[in-house]
Design a protein around this motif. Sequence first.
Motif, PDB file in Angstrom:
ATOM      1  N   SER A 171       0.800  -1.215   0.000  1.00  0.00           N
ATOM      2  CA  SER A 171       0.000   0.000   0.000  1.00  0.00           C
ATOM      3  C   SER A 171       0.837   1.272   0.000  1.00  0.00           C
ATOM      4  O   SER A 171       1.635   1.509   0.910  1.00  0.00           O
ATOM      5  CB  SER A 171      -0.913   0.000   1.229  1.00  0.00           C
ATOM      6  OG  SER A 171      -1.534   1.249   1.410  1.00  0.00           O
ATOM      7  N   ARG A 172       0.623   2.092  -1.010  1.00  0.00           N
ATOM      8  CA  ARG A 172       1.288   3.392  -1.073  1.00  0.00           C
ATOM      9  C   ARG A 172       0.774   4.299   0.045  1.00  0.00           C
ATOM     10  O   ARG A 172       1.558   5.008   0.698  1.00  0.00           O
ATOM     11  CB  ARG A 172       1.032   4.031  -2.442  1.00  0.00           C
ATOM     12  CG  ARG A 172       1.460   5.490  -2.566  1.00  0.00           C
ATOM     13  CD  ARG A 172       2.941   5.669  -2.394  1.00  0.00           C
ATOM     14  NE  ARG A 172       3.339   7.059  -2.562  1.00  0.00           N
ATOM     15  CZ  ARG A 172       4.515   7.550  -2.178  1.00  0.00           C
ATOM     16  NH1 ARG A 172       5.408   6.740  -1.613  1.00  0.00           N
ATOM     17  NH2 ARG A 172       4.807   8.817  -2.376  1.00  0.00           N
ATOM     18  N   LEU A 173      -0.524   4.268   0.299  1.00  0.00           N
ATOM     19  CA  LEU A 173      -1.076   5.141   1.331  1.00  0.00           C
ATOM     20  C   LEU A 173      -0.612   4.723   2.720  1.00  0.00           C
ATOM     21  O   LEU A 173      -0.419   5.572   3.595  1.00  0.00           O
ATOM     22  CB  LEU A 173      -2.606   5.142   1.251  1.00  0.00           C
ATOM     23  CG  LEU A 173      -3.182   5.958   0.092  1.00  0.00           C
ATOM     24  CD1 LEU A 173      -4.690   5.831   0.044  1.00  0.00           C
ATOM     25  CD2 LEU A 173      -2.791   7.416   0.207  1.00  0.00           C
ATOM     26  N   ILE A 178       2.174   5.847   7.568  1.00  0.00           N
ATOM     27  CA  ILE A 178       2.902   5.186   8.655  1.00  0.00           C
ATOM     28  C   ILE A 178       4.390   5.060   8.360  1.00  0.00           C
ATOM     29  O   ILE A 178       5.228   5.224   9.245  1.00  0.00           O
ATOM     30  CB  ILE A 178       2.303   3.784   8.932  1.00  0.00           C
ATOM     31  CG1 ILE A 178       0.811   3.904   9.232  1.00  0.00           C
ATOM     32  CG2 ILE A 178       3.028   3.100  10.084  1.00  0.00           C
ATOM     33  CD1 ILE A 178       0.094   2.569   9.315  1.00  0.00           C
ATOM     34  N   GLY A 179       4.707   4.710   7.117  1.00  0.00           N
ATOM     35  CA  GLY A 179       6.118   4.550   6.753  1.00  0.00           C
ATOM     36  C   GLY A 179       6.796   3.407   7.479  1.00  0.00           C
ATOM     37  O   GLY A 179       7.918   3.545   7.956  1.00  0.00           O
ATOM     38  N   ASP A 180       6.112   2.247   7.557  1.00  0.00           N
ATOM     39  CA  ASP A 180       6.669   1.126   8.331  1.00  0.00           C
ATOM     40  C   ASP A 180       7.385   0.102   7.463  1.00  0.00           C
ATOM     41  O   ASP A 180       7.567  -1.051   7.866  1.00  0.00           O
ATOM     42  CB  ASP A 180       5.579   0.452   9.160  1.00  0.00           C
ATOM     43  CG  ASP A 180       4.423  -0.086   8.321  1.00  0.00           C
ATOM     44  OD1 ASP A 180       4.323   0.292   7.137  1.00  0.00           O
ATOM     45  OD2 ASP A 180       3.625  -0.881   8.850  1.00  0.00           O
ATOM     46  N   GLY A 181       7.798   0.491   6.265  1.00  0.00           N
ATOM     47  CA  GLY A 181       8.648  -0.380   5.457  1.00  0.00           C
ATOM     48  C   GLY A 181       7.894  -1.444   4.691  1.00  0.00           C
ATOM     49  O   GLY A 181       6.680  -1.413   4.547  1.00  0.00           O
ATOM     50  N   GLU A 182       8.659  -2.409   4.209  1.00  0.00           N
ATOM     51  CA  GLU A 182       8.115  -3.432   3.338  1.00  0.00           C
ATOM     52  C   GLU A 182       7.454  -4.554   4.125  1.00  0.00           C
ATOM     53  O   GLU A 182       7.773  -4.783   5.288  1.00  0.00           O
ATOM     54  CB  GLU A 182       9.244  -4.014   2.470  1.00  0.00           C
ATOM     55  CG  GLU A 182       9.873  -3.008   1.528  1.00  0.00           C
ATOM     56  CD  GLU A 182       8.867  -2.465   0.528  1.00  0.00           C
ATOM     57  OE1 GLU A 182       8.076  -3.260  -0.017  1.00  0.00           O
ATOM     58  OE2 GLU A 182       8.865  -1.238   0.311  1.00  0.00           O
ATOM     59  N   PRO A 183       6.539  -5.292   3.487  1.00  0.00           N
ATOM     60  CA  PRO A 183       5.964  -6.477   4.128  1.00  0.00           C
ATOM     61  C   PRO A 183       7.046  -7.512   4.438  1.00  0.00           C
ATOM     62  O   PRO A 183       8.149  -7.474   3.882  1.00  0.00           O
ATOM     63  CB  PRO A 183       4.981  -7.008   3.079  1.00  0.00           C
ATOM     64  CG  PRO A 183       4.714  -5.857   2.172  1.00  0.00           C
ATOM     65  CD  PRO A 183       5.959  -5.034   2.162  1.00  0.00           C
ATOM     66  N   VAL A 184       6.711  -8.460   5.308  1.00  0.00           N
ATOM     67  CA  VAL A 184       7.656  -9.484   5.750  1.00  0.00           C
ATOM     68  C   VAL A 184       7.514 -10.716   4.857  1.00  0.00           C
ATOM     69  O   VAL A 184       6.424 -11.282   4.730  1.00  0.00           O
ATOM     70  CB  VAL A 184       7.385  -9.880   7.216  1.00  0.00           C
ATOM     71  CG1 VAL A 184       8.339 -10.987   7.653  1.00  0.00           C
ATOM     72  CG2 VAL A 184       7.516  -8.660   8.120  1.00  0.00           C
ATOM     73  N   CYS A 185       8.604 -11.136   4.249  1.00  0.00           N
ATOM     74  CA  CYS A 185       8.581 -12.335   3.413  1.00  0.00           C
ATOM     75  C   CYS A 185       8.711 -13.570   4.302  1.00  0.00           C
ATOM     76  O   CYS A 185       9.609 -13.648   5.151  1.00  0.00           O
ATOM     77  CB  CYS A 185       9.695 -12.316   2.384  1.00  0.00           C
ATOM     78  SG  CYS A 185       9.656 -13.742   1.267  1.00  0.00           S
ATOM     79  N   SER A 186       7.850 -14.541   4.091  1.00  0.00           N
ATOM     80  CA  SER A 186       7.850 -15.758   4.903  1.00  0.00           C
ATOM     81  C   SER A 186       8.863 -16.792   4.436  1.00  0.00           C
ATOM     82  O   SER A 186       8.998 -17.839   5.064  1.00  0.00           O
ATOM     83  CB  SER A 186       6.457 -16.387   4.870  1.00  0.00           C
ATOM     84  OG  SER A 186       6.172 -16.887   3.573  1.00  0.00           O
TER      85      SER A 186
END
Length: 408
Positions: A171-173, A178-186
């Motif tokens: 999500s760009r928004l 929030i600016g909490d970085g990238e999703p976590v890759c499993s």
Amino acid sequence: MPVTSAPLHIAVVGGGIGGLAAALATARAGHRVTVVERAARFAEIGAGLQLAPNASLALEELGVLDAVQHAAVAPPRLVMMDALSGEQVTALDLRGDAFRSRFKHPYLVTHRTDLHGALLTACQKHPSIDLRTGHTVTDAVQTSAEVRLRFAETPDRLTADAVVAADGLSSRLRQILIGDGEPVCSRYVAFRGALPVSGMTGAMSRHASSESVIVWAGPRMHLVQYPVRRGELYNQVAVFESDHYTPDSDAWGTEAELEERFAGTCQAVRDALPLVSRDRRWPLFDRLPLIDWAHGRIVLLGDAAHPMLQYLAQGACQALEDAVALGDALRQEADPAQAFTTFADRRRDRAAAIQTNARRFGEICHLEGMGAALRNQLLASRTPEDFDDIAWVWTPATTAAATAPPAQ
């Protein structure tokens, strides 16, 4: 019933399942909606998905359950098989009296494009919904009275009373807010797709004709199978953990690894593997639960708020629950910021619990050695009518039992 105060203009960013469902719920609550989608057309990619009773209820409340059921399949059973031995571990009866009396709404499986198409058609027919493609949001600026969206493709801005960010995993928004970085890759990857049942023979044809959802659980991998689109297509998803994952490279989770990881499985799984679609690999991501969904006149929804791993088959289901809860809040609250806070407060804990437990169920599914043997032994004692462990997920979120998992 629609709101009695002046209708708001709500912009929904993202035209996927969550975004269209949110637009429909918002419009049905009496507001005007503009959906902006960055792609050139509204479409959904992927293969099949599962819609547990909580999702069927949400679709009913959105007025599209009948349309979805037209192409969906109601499987008779949800079955876990041991991918190595080929033996059944446990099963749940999805059509019996115990299921129907407990959950009221059906368990369905459908193709993602069919669900998306039903929502899109409903949005196209609603007079209060404006659908726009080719609009990539680059910025959102809110004041005490409105939100202004900027786009990459045009200097024109869209001004709305409030914004729903349904723009997915990356999500760009969310990053703007929030600016909490990238999703976590499993470190897991999926190969998935649906193939025509008419071309199947032998054991594969027998599996498809059963209409059951079959999960073949194995060490650090699994295979899911079920029919979709009135039984005309058979959906297969092969998932495995890569030994070669690196965060700065895409050269992992390859077809060669797929073959290697499934090499020791039973004959039924090995027979199915060549028919698994190889057109695209899907790295699997999630995030830790988020506290702050609502930020003034902007709120996160669906994967933008709570991306989750697929092991409880609840990603789309939770986005649909979000949409219904959002519509209810916008119907009850005249102030959009207050409505968004109310919506987030109602949904946050339940979505977080499902995110967390999806990770746990993935670990159980992928156990090795003695862990897998103990899992199989414990689950084998369950009856097909024993829904106690999963009922809190499948139960509509309006009840206390749906708030959190049972105590351990």
